[in-house]
Design a protein around this motif. Structure first.
Motif, PDB file in Angstrom:
ATOM      1  N   ALA A 105      10.989  -6.678  -0.988  1.00  0.00           N
ATOM      2  CA  ALA A 105      10.096  -7.700  -1.349  1.00  0.00           C
ATOM      3  C   ALA A 105       8.280  -6.979  -1.120  1.00  0.00           C
ATOM      4  O   ALA A 105       8.446  -5.852  -0.918  1.00  0.00           O
ATOM      5  CB  ALA A 105       9.971  -8.856  -0.092  1.00  0.00           C
ATOM      6  N   VAL A 106       7.336  -7.766  -1.540  1.00  0.00           N
ATOM      7  CA  VAL A 106       6.011  -7.380  -1.571  1.00  0.00           C
ATOM      8  C   VAL A 106       5.413  -7.853  -0.407  1.00  0.00           C
ATOM      9  O   VAL A 106       5.030  -9.012  -0.083  1.00  0.00           O
ATOM     10  CB  VAL A 106       5.293  -7.444  -2.888  1.00  0.00           C
ATOM     11  N   PRO A 107       4.872  -6.722   0.401  1.00  0.00           N
ATOM     12  CA  PRO A 107       4.234  -7.577   1.751  1.00  0.00           C
ATOM     13  C   PRO A 107       2.759  -7.887   1.420  1.00  0.00           C
ATOM     14  O   PRO A 107       2.079  -7.474   0.607  1.00  0.00           O
ATOM     15  CB  PRO A 107       3.878  -6.303   2.831  1.00  0.00           C
ATOM     16  N   THR A 108       2.207  -9.033   1.885  1.00  0.00           N
ATOM     17  CA  THR A 108       1.121  -9.708   1.434  1.00  0.00           C
ATOM     18  C   THR A 108       0.357 -10.220   2.548  1.00  0.00           C
ATOM     19  O   THR A 108      -1.096 -10.199   2.512  1.00  0.00           O
ATOM     20  CB  THR A 108       1.646 -10.982   0.670  1.00  0.00           C
ATOM     21  N   GLN A 109       0.901 -10.608   3.920  1.00  0.00           N
ATOM     22  CA  GLN A 109      -0.101 -10.883   4.864  1.00  0.00           C
ATOM     23  C   GLN A 109       0.463 -10.263   6.538  1.00  0.00           C
ATOM     24  O   GLN A 109       1.858 -10.182   6.569  1.00  0.00           O
ATOM     25  CB  GLN A 109      -0.168 -12.445   4.904  1.00  0.00           C
ATOM     26  N   ILE A 110      -0.314 -10.404   7.448  1.00  0.00           N
ATOM     27  CA  ILE A 110       0.161  -9.970   8.629  1.00  0.00           C
ATOM     28  C   ILE A 110      -0.725 -10.759   9.749  1.00  0.00           C
ATOM     29  O   ILE A 110      -1.728 -11.345   9.451  1.00  0.00           O
ATOM     30  CB  ILE A 110      -0.168  -8.346   9.061  1.00  0.00           C
ATOM     31  N   LEU A 111      -0.065 -11.215  11.026  1.00  0.00           N
ATOM     32  CA  LEU A 111      -0.555 -11.813  11.978  1.00  0.00           C
ATOM     33  C   LEU A 111      -0.556 -10.836  13.253  1.00  0.00           C
ATOM     34  O   LEU A 111       0.493 -10.179  13.469  1.00  0.00           O
ATOM     35  CB  LEU A 111      -0.064 -13.100  12.404  1.00  0.00           C
ATOM     36  N   VAL A 112      -1.657 -10.552  13.896  1.00  0.00           N
ATOM     37  CA  VAL A 112      -1.624  -9.564  14.981  1.00  0.00           C
ATOM     38  C   VAL A 112      -1.819 -10.209  16.397  1.00  0.00           C
ATOM     39  O   VAL A 112      -2.673 -11.021  16.443  1.00  0.00           O
ATOM     40  CB  VAL A 112      -2.877  -8.576  14.795  1.00  0.00           C
ATOM     41  N   SER A 113      -1.011 -10.091  17.179  1.00  0.00           N
ATOM     42  CA  SER A 113      -1.282 -10.634  18.541  1.00  0.00           C
ATOM     43  C   SER A 113      -1.274  -9.573  19.615  1.00  0.00           C
ATOM     44  O   SER A 113      -0.796  -8.448  19.473  1.00  0.00           O
ATOM     45  CB  SER A 113      -0.222 -11.476  19.011  1.00  0.00           C
ATOM     46  N   LEU A 114      -2.280  -9.420  20.456  1.00  0.00           N
ATOM     47  CA  LEU A 114      -2.391  -8.235  21.669  1.00  0.00           C
ATOM     48  C   LEU A 114      -2.453  -9.084  23.152  1.00  0.00           C
ATOM     49  O   LEU A 114      -2.856 -10.183  23.167  1.00  0.00           O
ATOM     50  CB  LEU A 114      -3.645  -7.551  21.276  1.00  0.00           C
ATOM     51  N   ALA A 115      -1.820  -8.485  23.877  1.00  0.00           N
ATOM     52  CA  ALA A 115      -1.962  -8.634  25.489  1.00  0.00           C
ATOM     53  C   ALA A 115      -2.376  -7.417  25.990  1.00  0.00           C
ATOM     54  O   ALA A 115      -1.931  -6.369  25.812  1.00  0.00           O
ATOM     55  CB  ALA A 115      -0.521  -8.734  26.073  1.00  0.00           C
ATOM     56  N   ALA A 230       4.864   3.147   5.177  1.00  0.00           N
ATOM     57  CA  ALA A 230       5.957   2.278   4.673  1.00  0.00           C
ATOM     58  C   ALA A 230       6.159   2.616   3.205  1.00  0.00           C
ATOM     59  O   ALA A 230       5.383   2.567   2.422  1.00  0.00           O
ATOM     60  CB  ALA A 230       5.744   1.015   4.942  1.00  0.00           C
ATOM     61  N   ARG A 231       7.580   2.686   2.820  1.00  0.00           N
ATOM     62  CA  ARG A 231       7.836   3.128   1.660  1.00  0.00           C
ATOM     63  C   ARG A 231       7.855   1.885   0.649  1.00  0.00           C
ATOM     64  O   ARG A 231       9.064   1.481   0.015  1.00  0.00           O
ATOM     65  CB  ARG A 231       9.363   3.688   1.358  1.00  0.00           C
ATOM     66  N   THR A 232       6.655   1.028   0.497  1.00  0.00           N
ATOM     67  CA  THR A 232       6.465  -0.083  -0.131  1.00  0.00           C
ATOM     68  C   THR A 232       6.592   0.294  -2.014  1.00  0.00           C
ATOM     69  O   THR A 232       6.446  -0.459  -2.718  1.00  0.00           O
ATOM     70  CB  THR A 232       5.264  -0.608  -0.031  1.00  0.00           C
ATOM     71  N   ASP A 233       6.313   1.680  -2.127  1.00  0.00           N
ATOM     72  CA  ASP A 233       6.420   2.039  -3.566  1.00  0.00           C
ATOM     73  C   ASP A 233       7.869   2.164  -4.056  1.00  0.00           C
ATOM     74  O   ASP A 233       7.776   2.317  -5.228  1.00  0.00           O
ATOM     75  CB  ASP A 233       5.987   3.654  -3.611  1.00  0.00           C
ATOM     76  N   VAL A 234       8.709   2.331  -3.381  1.00  0.00           N
ATOM     77  CA  VAL A 234      10.133   2.242  -3.922  1.00  0.00           C
ATOM     78  C   VAL A 234      10.572   1.191  -4.773  1.00  0.00           C
ATOM     79  O   VAL A 234      11.098   1.351  -5.876  1.00  0.00           O
ATOM     80  CB  VAL A 234      11.182   2.690  -2.684  1.00  0.00           C
ATOM     81  N   LYS A 235      10.215  -0.154  -4.492  1.00  0.00           N
ATOM     82  CA  LYS A 235      10.328  -1.094  -5.146  1.00  0.00           C
ATOM     83  C   LYS A 235      10.264  -0.819  -6.705  1.00  0.00           C
ATOM     84  O   LYS A 235      10.868  -1.008  -7.706  1.00  0.00           O
ATOM     85  CB  LYS A 235       9.961  -2.484  -4.869  1.00  0.00           C
ATOM     86  N   ALA A 236       9.047  -0.609  -7.060  1.00  0.00           N
ATOM     87  CA  ALA A 236       8.562  -0.157  -8.513  1.00  0.00           C
ATOM     88  C   ALA A 236       9.196   0.786  -9.086  1.00  0.00           C
ATOM     89  O   ALA A 236       9.558   0.990 -10.434  1.00  0.00           O
ATOM     90  CB  ALA A 236       6.845   0.085  -8.599  1.00  0.00           C
ATOM     91  N   MET A 244      18.772  -1.910  -9.450  1.00  0.00           N
ATOM     92  CA  MET A 244      18.916  -2.938  -8.294  1.00  0.00           C
ATOM     93  C   MET A 244      19.722  -2.690  -7.263  1.00  0.00           C
ATOM     94  O   MET A 244      20.963  -2.411  -7.510  1.00  0.00           O
ATOM     95  CB  MET A 244      19.286  -4.324  -8.957  1.00  0.00           C
ATOM     96  N   PRO A 245      19.115  -2.211  -6.059  1.00  0.00           N
ATOM     97  CA  PRO A 245      20.117  -1.895  -4.873  1.00  0.00           C
ATOM     98  C   PRO A 245      21.157  -2.960  -4.477  1.00  0.00           C
ATOM     99  O   PRO A 245      20.831  -4.200  -4.691  1.00  0.00           O
ATOM    100  CB  PRO A 245      19.097  -1.657  -3.717  1.00  0.00           C
TER     101      PRO A 245
END
Length: 366
Positions: A105-115, A230-236, A244-245
């Motif tokens: 999949a293609v990553p699009t958003q993140i949420l970050v929480s810190l303590a 992160a190997r986000t390049d592998v998809k393309a 298709m894996p």
């Protein structure tokens, strides 16, 4: 004591203790969140509303949403004695994006929480968020929310990553079939050996604080540990090859552990060929220097964040000579189990999971 380091430099240096630091209490929780996140623009069309409201709004269109989250705890997953805060922020994002990439999949958003405990000034959190921002820019993902709170146990980070993909393109761990080829990206074991160098030099520093760390010559493996990608390049690449894996997973806990995960979910066994495991020369020489078996660093080390996947044997000719991929084995019937074929012989060595387990605490990595 912790190190600071710019993401583009090679030399680790100690923090500047002469600067005047800002206590978090001066900004307060909401002021801190605004201060840390005000320079994160939204770049994805699916991000309708980001930081600043009660909740973010994501519009996936006609795609499926992929969600993943990781918690990183000081003293369990990282040691601020040698991990620069900027690198920690970057890496915390990457480990989550790697999970999204492992779903094809293609990553699009993140949420970050810190303590955070009160020993961390605002400037320390700025360092962390500068690494987070660098990762967001590098991978074109949007920061859309999160939370901050106090902690009595040091620093704890939790990052949730969101990805988008069409239903037919999502790849799970459960699709491998007997005779499928087992393929890995990149090289393995480098992150673990980078960790060994960092721990060695940190021990020297603790024994004599006047000693500067000796990192020269270990650049590649240090980067594999401190600033993985992160190997986000592998998809393309796979799409260009028309492959298709059939199953896929990222290598966070060591090659052996990940093969066993594919085996469990796909109900197959695997044959891994020791001589085919890709390793960088610096990883091998550093392992030899420290009297470690290089192959074990790949099998059990973890944190390489490469992708491990299976493909149909019909796709062999498409991938056999590609520089990004190495065919390291194949799937067999479940009853045949999971074994490594030892180098230079036909001896079958049972594969066992000896990688990272946060609850067992058998390594200081994750």
């Amino acid at each position: 004591m912790y190190f600071t380091q710019d993401l583009n430099t090679k030399e680790i240096m100690f923090e500047d203790k002469s600067q005047e630091l800002t206590p978090i209490s001066k900004l307060g929780e909401f002021g801190l969140i605004k201060h840390l996140t005000e320079h994160f623009p939204l770049s994805n069309e699916s991000s309708e509303l980001g930081v600043g409201d009660d909740a973010a709004v994501i519009n996936p269109g006609n795609k499926k949403v992929v969600l993943t989250t990781d918690v990183l705890a000081e003293g369990v997953h990282f040691n601020l004695g040698y991990v620069p805060l900027k690198h920690l922020g970057y890496k915390a994002v990457v480990v989550n994006l790697s999970d999204v990439a492992a779903m094809n999949a293609v990553p699009t958003q993140i949420l970050v929480s810190l303590a955070v405990s009160n020993r961390f000034p605002v400037e320390a959190l700025e360092e962390i968020y500068s690494g987070i921002q660098a990762a967001c820019a590098r991978y074109k993902v949007d920061l859309i929310g999160g939370d901050t709170t106090s902690s009595n146990a040091g620093l704890v980070m939790s990052i949730t990553a969101v990805g988008m993909e069409s239903d037919e393109n999502i790849v799970k761990r459960s699709g491998a079939k007997p005779n499928d080829l087992l393929v890995v990206t990149g090289d393995l074991g480098g992150a673990y050996m980078g960790l060994q160098i960092l721990e060695r030099e940190h021990a020297v520093f603790l024994a004599d604080p006047n000693m500067q760390p000796e990192m020269e010559g270990y650049d590649y493996i240090l980067e594999r540990q401190l600033k993985p990608e992160a190997r986000t390049d592998v998809k393309a690449i796979l799409e260009e090859l028309d492959i298709m894996p059939t199953s896929m997973i990222d290598i966070s806990d060591g090659l052996a552990s990940e093969i066993l995960h594919l085996s469990d979910q796909s109900k197959t066994g695997f044959r891994l060929y020791e001589e085919k495991i890709p390793m960088d020369n610096l990883t091998i020489s550093t392992a030899d220097e420290m009297n470690l078996n290089p192959v074990m660093t790949a099998l059990s080390g973890g944190e390489d964040y490469e992708l491990l996947f299976t493909i149909s044997p019909n796709d062999f000719d498409k991938i056999k000579n590609h520089p990004d991929f190495t065919i390291i084995g194949h799937a067999v019937e479940s009853a045949e189990g999971n074994h490594m074929v030892a180098r230079g012989s036909n001896q079958l060595v049972p594969l066992t999971a000896q990688g990272w387990d946060a609850f067992l605490g058998n390594q200081q990595n994750g």
